[in-house]
Design a protein around this motif. Structure first.
Motif, PDB file in Angstrom:
ATOM      1  N   PHE A 303       0.838  -1.207   0.000  1.00  0.00           N
ATOM      2  CA  PHE A 303       0.000   0.000   0.000  1.00  0.00           C
ATOM      3  C   PHE A 303       0.872   1.258   0.000  1.00  0.00           C
ATOM      4  O   PHE A 303       0.630   2.200  -0.743  1.00  0.00           O
ATOM      5  CB  PHE A 303      -0.931  -0.020   1.209  1.00  0.00           C
ATOM      6  N   GLN A 370      -8.159  -1.664   9.304  1.00  0.00           N
ATOM      7  CA  GLN A 370      -9.603  -1.765   9.584  1.00  0.00           C
ATOM      8  C   GLN A 370     -10.268  -2.799   8.674  1.00  0.00           C
ATOM      9  O   GLN A 370     -11.059  -3.630   9.111  1.00  0.00           O
ATOM     10  CB  GLN A 370     -10.227  -0.383   9.351  1.00  0.00           C
ATOM     11  N   GLU A 371      -9.897  -2.748   7.385  1.00  0.00           N
ATOM     12  CA  GLU A 371     -10.478  -3.669   6.420  1.00  0.00           C
ATOM     13  C   GLU A 371     -10.004  -5.104   6.660  1.00  0.00           C
ATOM     14  O   GLU A 371     -10.757  -6.061   6.457  1.00  0.00           O
ATOM     15  CB  GLU A 371     -10.120  -3.183   5.006  1.00  0.00           C
TER      16      GLU A 371
ATOM     17  N   SER B  57     -16.144  -0.944   0.982  1.00  0.00           N
ATOM     18  CA  SER B  57     -14.857  -0.795   1.654  1.00  0.00           C
ATOM     19  C   SER B  57     -13.856  -1.851   1.190  1.00  0.00           C
ATOM     20  O   SER B  57     -12.754  -1.935   1.703  1.00  0.00           O
ATOM     21  CB  SER B  57     -15.043  -0.891   3.165  1.00  0.00           C
ATOM     22  N   GLU B  58     -14.266  -2.642   0.213  1.00  0.00           N
ATOM     23  CA  GLU B  58     -13.409  -3.732  -0.259  1.00  0.00           C
ATOM     24  C   GLU B  58     -12.144  -3.170  -0.930  1.00  0.00           C
ATOM     25  O   GLU B  58     -12.213  -2.419  -1.896  1.00  0.00           O
ATOM     26  CB  GLU B  58     -14.216  -4.547  -1.278  1.00  0.00           C
ATOM     27  N   GLN B  59     -10.972  -3.548  -0.384  1.00  0.00           N
ATOM     28  CA  GLN B  59      -9.727  -2.985  -0.899  1.00  0.00           C
ATOM     29  C   GLN B  59      -9.014  -3.940  -1.841  1.00  0.00           C
ATOM     30  O   GLN B  59      -8.990  -5.143  -1.614  1.00  0.00           O
ATOM     31  CB  GLN B  59      -8.792  -2.652   0.275  1.00  0.00           C
ATOM     32  N   ILE B  61      -5.437  -3.478  -2.930  1.00  0.00           N
ATOM     33  CA  ILE B  61      -4.267  -2.599  -2.812  1.00  0.00           C
ATOM     34  C   ILE B  61      -3.438  -2.565  -4.101  1.00  0.00           C
ATOM     35  O   ILE B  61      -2.930  -1.517  -4.487  1.00  0.00           O
ATOM     36  CB  ILE B  61      -3.383  -3.058  -1.629  1.00  0.00           C
ATOM     37  N   LEU B  62      -3.339  -3.696  -4.778  1.00  0.00           N
ATOM     38  CA  LEU B  62      -2.509  -3.731  -5.988  1.00  0.00           C
ATOM     39  C   LEU B  62      -3.129  -2.957  -7.150  1.00  0.00           C
ATOM     40  O   LEU B  62      -2.452  -2.616  -8.098  1.00  0.00           O
ATOM     41  CB  LEU B  62      -2.257  -5.177  -6.408  1.00  0.00           C
ATOM     42  N   PHE B  65      -5.537   3.519  -7.607  1.00  0.00           N
ATOM     43  CA  PHE B  65      -5.468   4.624  -8.582  1.00  0.00           C
ATOM     44  C   PHE B  65      -5.649   4.170 -10.024  1.00  0.00           C
ATOM     45  O   PHE B  65      -4.965   4.640 -10.923  1.00  0.00           O
ATOM     46  CB  PHE B  65      -4.153   5.384  -8.454  1.00  0.00           C
ATOM     47  N   GLU B  78      -7.145   5.337  -3.657  1.00  0.00           N
ATOM     48  CA  GLU B  78      -5.864   5.038  -3.034  1.00  0.00           C
ATOM     49  C   GLU B  78      -5.763   3.596  -2.507  1.00  0.00           C
ATOM     50  O   GLU B  78      -4.705   2.977  -2.558  1.00  0.00           O
ATOM     51  CB  GLU B  78      -5.717   6.039  -1.874  1.00  0.00           C
ATOM     52  N   PHE B  79      -6.877   3.080  -1.990  1.00  0.00           N
ATOM     53  CA  PHE B  79      -6.884   1.740  -1.411  1.00  0.00           C
ATOM     54  C   PHE B  79      -7.306   0.686  -2.426  1.00  0.00           C
ATOM     55  O   PHE B  79      -7.532  -0.456  -2.073  1.00  0.00           O
ATOM     56  CB  PHE B  79      -7.853   1.684  -0.222  1.00  0.00           C
ATOM     57  N   ARG B  81     -10.201   0.756  -3.873  1.00  0.00           N
ATOM     58  CA  ARG B  81     -11.630   0.527  -3.704  1.00  0.00           C
ATOM     59  C   ARG B  81     -12.347   1.016  -4.962  1.00  0.00           C
ATOM     60  O   ARG B  81     -11.951   2.029  -5.551  1.00  0.00           O
ATOM     61  CB  ARG B  81     -12.162   1.271  -2.475  1.00  0.00           C
ATOM     62  N   THR B 238     -18.041   8.473   9.237  1.00  0.00           N
ATOM     63  CA  THR B 238     -16.680   8.063   9.583  1.00  0.00           C
ATOM     64  C   THR B 238     -16.178   7.050   8.556  1.00  0.00           C
ATOM     65  O   THR B 238     -16.964   6.316   7.966  1.00  0.00           O
ATOM     66  CB  THR B 238     -16.656   7.414  10.976  1.00  0.00           C
ATOM     67  N   PRO B 239     -14.859   7.015   8.309  1.00  0.00           N
ATOM     68  CA  PRO B 239     -14.334   6.061   7.339  1.00  0.00           C
ATOM     69  C   PRO B 239     -14.563   4.625   7.817  1.00  0.00           C
ATOM     70  O   PRO B 239     -14.590   4.404   9.024  1.00  0.00           O
ATOM     71  CB  PRO B 239     -12.835   6.384   7.303  1.00  0.00           C
ATOM     72  N   PRO B 240     -14.767   3.682   6.940  1.00  0.00           N
ATOM     73  CA  PRO B 240     -14.653   3.767   5.486  1.00  0.00           C
ATOM     74  C   PRO B 240     -15.963   4.098   4.773  1.00  0.00           C
ATOM     75  O   PRO B 240     -16.022   3.996   3.565  1.00  0.00           O
ATOM     76  CB  PRO B 240     -14.229   2.344   5.120  1.00  0.00           C
TER      77      PRO B 240
END
Lengths: 516, 298
Positions: A303, A370-371, B57-59, B61-62, B65, B78-79, B81, B238-240
């Protein structure tokens, strides 16, 4: 008619910008709204430290742009030695060093005044505990001081450097300016105070009486620009020469591609999750283990970016004296994490609420965690507060989990272990520092190892004690080290520092620096 | 307005209003378009779990953007998502806060306005003075102060927005009440021994429902905008949890990296506010004789 006037005004503005940059003025922009204090024995924020480094100096120093304890150089002191008793250190001062603004010549009195000021509890410098080993300081003659330590303390010279615990200030200036010294620094460095505009900028000019080479730059202007995009645009438009940037891969790639020099520096902060053992359900080790097994450090490093972050496994950052990776691991394993939760009696997971800083060093990684925790049924609510509020709240012991990033000079075990894991440092106590987990009280802890190591003269034995402390802390699962994240900064190619920036949170500017 | 007042203000009044609204929608294509768009947003908000391709909220990461592509319709943040899913889910806080805050404003403002208009005298003077002060104070600032006091969170944001718009509804209810209180049917009820409460809520209120509905519709647009503003400033959900405001904020933070992160939620916000304004404007034209005439002539 109106449009014509507007055009003329715009062209005028466009002409002004390059004019300003053309002179030997370095324009820097930092990601802060303002500075809190420039008192060198207090300041440690990103907006403050780079200014202080230009103004104030110390007895010894690191090579420009890097922190390396093995390469200490003379600065205000030209020579230093320790007596046969291993307790008395003598420093011989450089002659003919002038304070800024006509405060006279640097003498041993100033050095004594400065060290006394740091260790005086009434002054309240946060750096006081770093010099806990210092017993007394005495003036031998105007150019010689002696520092006596309580026990043999071989790292003393490494403490007399450009850090909060090493800066020398002028006795006369401090007495005359009193509180004003917070915004009106008077030092011996290559640059001196010119103007301070609150929430806008801080301007320094070259010191004509500098003891070293004549500074090549005439002026240095530090602007405060808290917004990241504003800072990047200022750099791209040539309004500033250097900025600090978020340490994230996309920023680095993007600015490099645009033709800027990006520097990633270390030693840098190691980020750690501290579990508060006094808050349910964190008092249950199985719960803590479940939370650890649910975190993938690899994903966190991905990340942030591979150039920026590296994962950490021990409560002492890798590379520190005494570091060992021979500790229990809690590898990423969702099934195992779930099993631990079931064993702990939380089959369906639980809800957790914590305050979190809105700073980009804390909030985004915490959102990734968090996730991850969501996958084992732990529903973490993040209450976003501003950065100073977060620091206040975590010291009031309100969070069940605290994320904290830190590095502690001079990169050995003593300060790291003392501040985070010694029972004296538990938040809420009078002697509190940053022990957020209540380790050493809620659990027996490692006070003994830390205390013994502090007074141990045999380096090998000292390292063994620190290794034992690391093993025990990880075994008890009170803190989960995540990653070390470098600092990142970018500058235009025409800004020549005169050396390579390898350490510190921002570019250093010295007498060698210039605009090409 | 005068038409509704002249009629006997009894049960068929509600039906009457709905019928009138429908008439407007049928004749005014703009309003109809806005109305259908609103129905669409409501449907999206309700069906969010079904129609969004990923969890909000499912990320991934790879895949951070990403620009718009086949696996991520509007790209990712960024995450990593999915922005499309987040915009869909973001319609929930927008609508919820929009409707809830207007109900709060109406719930507090209308009774006060009725009271002031009906009682007159010193009560009216105090209320009017307060309304003048409150209306001259920027509502976003007032909302911000209230939400700082209450703390972030969706219900608090709705309350804050609602409370900061109370004064408008006080003024709205007060004027017609003063006009109606002296009409014959009110006098008649009074003579028959009806209590003040019954007259205010039973006889006067039904006669000012029209303006309240219009104002409410128009306010929803304003409330959605204000929710986005508060979220943008970091005082919303509040996030996410996504809301259009914090999506735009995330986008602005990364505007030099991926401009669409701010663009798409911005468009969602713009179109929704536009839709509510289209409907609200048409309704106002219908109920406000002067504006209506102007429109027909144009």
């Amino acid at each position: 008619m109106k449009i014509k006037g507007l055009l003329i005004a715009m062209i005028f503005c466009l002409i002004l910008v390059p004019l300003k940059a053309g002179a030997q003025t370095a324009l820097l922009a930092l990601g802060v709204a303002d500075i809190g204090t420039l008192d060198p024995h207090f300041a440690n924020k990103i907006g403050e430290v780079p200014i202080i480094r230009m103004v104030y100096q110390s007895l010894l120093r690191h090579p420009p742009g890097e922190i390396d304890v093995a390469k200490l150089q003379p600065s205000l002191a030209t020579q230093w030695e320790v007596g046969d008793d291993k307790l008395t250190w003598t420093f011989h001062l450089r002659k003919g060093v002038k304070w800024h603004e006509g405060y006279g010549e640097l003498t041993a009195e100033d050095v004594k005044f400065s060290i006394d000021r740091i260790i005086n509890p009434d002054v309240g410098s946060p750096a006081r505990k770093a010099l806990a080993a210092v017993d007394s300081i005495s003036v031998v003659d105007p150019y010689t001081v002696q520092i006596k330590t309580k026990q043999p303390y071989p790292v003393l010279p490494a403490m007399m450097v450009e850090e909060r615990f090493g800066y020398i200030i002028s006795k006369k200036a401090a007495e005359k300016l009193d509180k004003d010294i917070k915004y009106h620094p008077v030092g011996t460095g290559p640059f001196m105070f010119e103007a301070y505009k609150p929430r806008e900028s801080f301007t320094l000019k070259a010191n004509p009486d500098y003891w070293g080479d004549k500074p090549k730059l005439e002026k240095v202007e530090v602007s405060f620009m808290p917004d990241n995009s504003t800072r990047e645009l200022a750099l791209r438009n040539g309004e500033v020469h250097a900025i600090n940037i978020p340490a994230k891969q996309e920023w680095i790639d993007r600015l490099k591609k645009a033709g800027f020099t990006v520097n990633l520096t270390s030693p840098a902060n190691m980020f750690v999750l501290h579990f508060n053992l006094t808050k349910k359900p964190m008092d249950n080790k199985k719960v803590r283990m479940a939370l650890c097994h649910a975190i993938s450090r690899d994903i966190l490093v991905q990340f942030l970016g591979k150039d920026v972050a590296k994962s950490e496994v021990s409560p002492l950052p890798s590379g520190y004296v005494g570091y060992t990776d021979n500790v229990v691991r809690y590898p990423y394993d969702v099934a195992k994490a779930k099993k631990f939760l079931v064993d702990a009696g939380h089959k369906d997971g639980f809800k957790l609420s914590m305050n979190i800083s809105n700073s980009n060093i804390y909030l985004p990684p915490m959102q990734v965690i968090q996730e991850m925790w969501k996958k084992i049924g732990v529903d973490l609510e993040l209450k976003v507060v501003d950065h100073p509020t977060y620091h206040k709240l975590i010291r009031k012991d309100v969070n069940p989990v605290v994320i904290y990033g830190a590095y502690r000079y001079p990169l050995t075990g003593t300060r790291y272990f003392t501040q985070f894991y010694h029972s004296d440092s538990i938040v809420g106590k009078e002697t509190a520092i940053i022990n957020f987990s209540h380790y050493g009280e809620a659990l027996p802890g490692v006070d003994k190892y830390i205390d013994d190591a502090r007074f141990e003269l045999d380096v090998t034995k000292q390292i063994r004690l620190w290794e034992a402390a690391q093993k025990q802390i990880v075994e008890d699962c009170v803190a989960f080290p995540l990653f070390t994240r470098k600092y990142a900064m970018a500058k235009s190619k025409n800004f020549d520092q005169g050396f390579e920036q390898k350490s510190y949170s921002f570019y250093q500017v010295t007498e060698k620096s210039r605009i090409k | 307005m005068s038409k509704t007042q002249a009629k006997n203000p009894q049960p068929e009044h509600r039906l009457d209003l709905l019928r009138e609204i429908w008439k407007v929608l049928k004749h005014d294509k703009t309003a109809l378009f806005g109305f259908i768009f609103i129905l669409g947003i409501v449907a999206v908000a309700i069906l969010a779990p079904i129609i969004s391709p990923y969890g909000y909220s499912e990320q991934h990461i790879l895949d951070s953007f990403q620009g718009p592509n086949t696996s991520f319709f509007l790209g990712t943040d960024e995450f990593g998502r999915d922005l499309f899913s987040r915009i869909i889910w973001g319609s929930r806080p927008a609508l919820l806060v929009g409707v809830l805050s207007v109900l709060v404003s109406i719930g507090i403002g209308v009774p006060i306005g009725l009271l002031a208009g009906y009682k007159m005298g010193w009560v009216d003077r105090v209320v009017s003075w307060w309304v003048d002060v409150a209306l001259s104070f920027p509502s976003i600032l007032l909302g911000l102060m209230i939400v700082i006091l209450l703390g972030p969170g969706i219900v608090n944001v709705a309350l804050a927005i609602g409370i900061s718009h109370v004064a408008q509804y006080v003024r709205l209810a007060r004027g017609p009440t003063m006009a109606i209180r002296n009409l014959d049917f009110v006098m008649a009820s009074k003579a028959l021994g009806a209590t003040d409460l019954r007259i205010a809520f039973g006889h006067i209120l039904p006669n000012i429902v029209g303006p309240i509905v219009i104002m409410g519709t128009l306010s929803i647009a304003g409330a959605i905008r204000m929710e986005a503003s508060l979220s943008f400033l970091g005082f919303g959900v509040t996030p996410p949890t996504p809301s259009w405001g914090n999506l735009i904020r995330d986008g602005v933070d990364n505007i030099l990296q991926s401009p669409w992160m701010a663009l798409f939620p911005g468009l969602a916000l713009t179109f929704s506010v536009l839709a509510f304004n289209m409907v609200g404007d048409s309704l106002r034209d219908m109920f406000d004789p002067r504006a209506g005439l102007g429109k027909k002539k144009g």
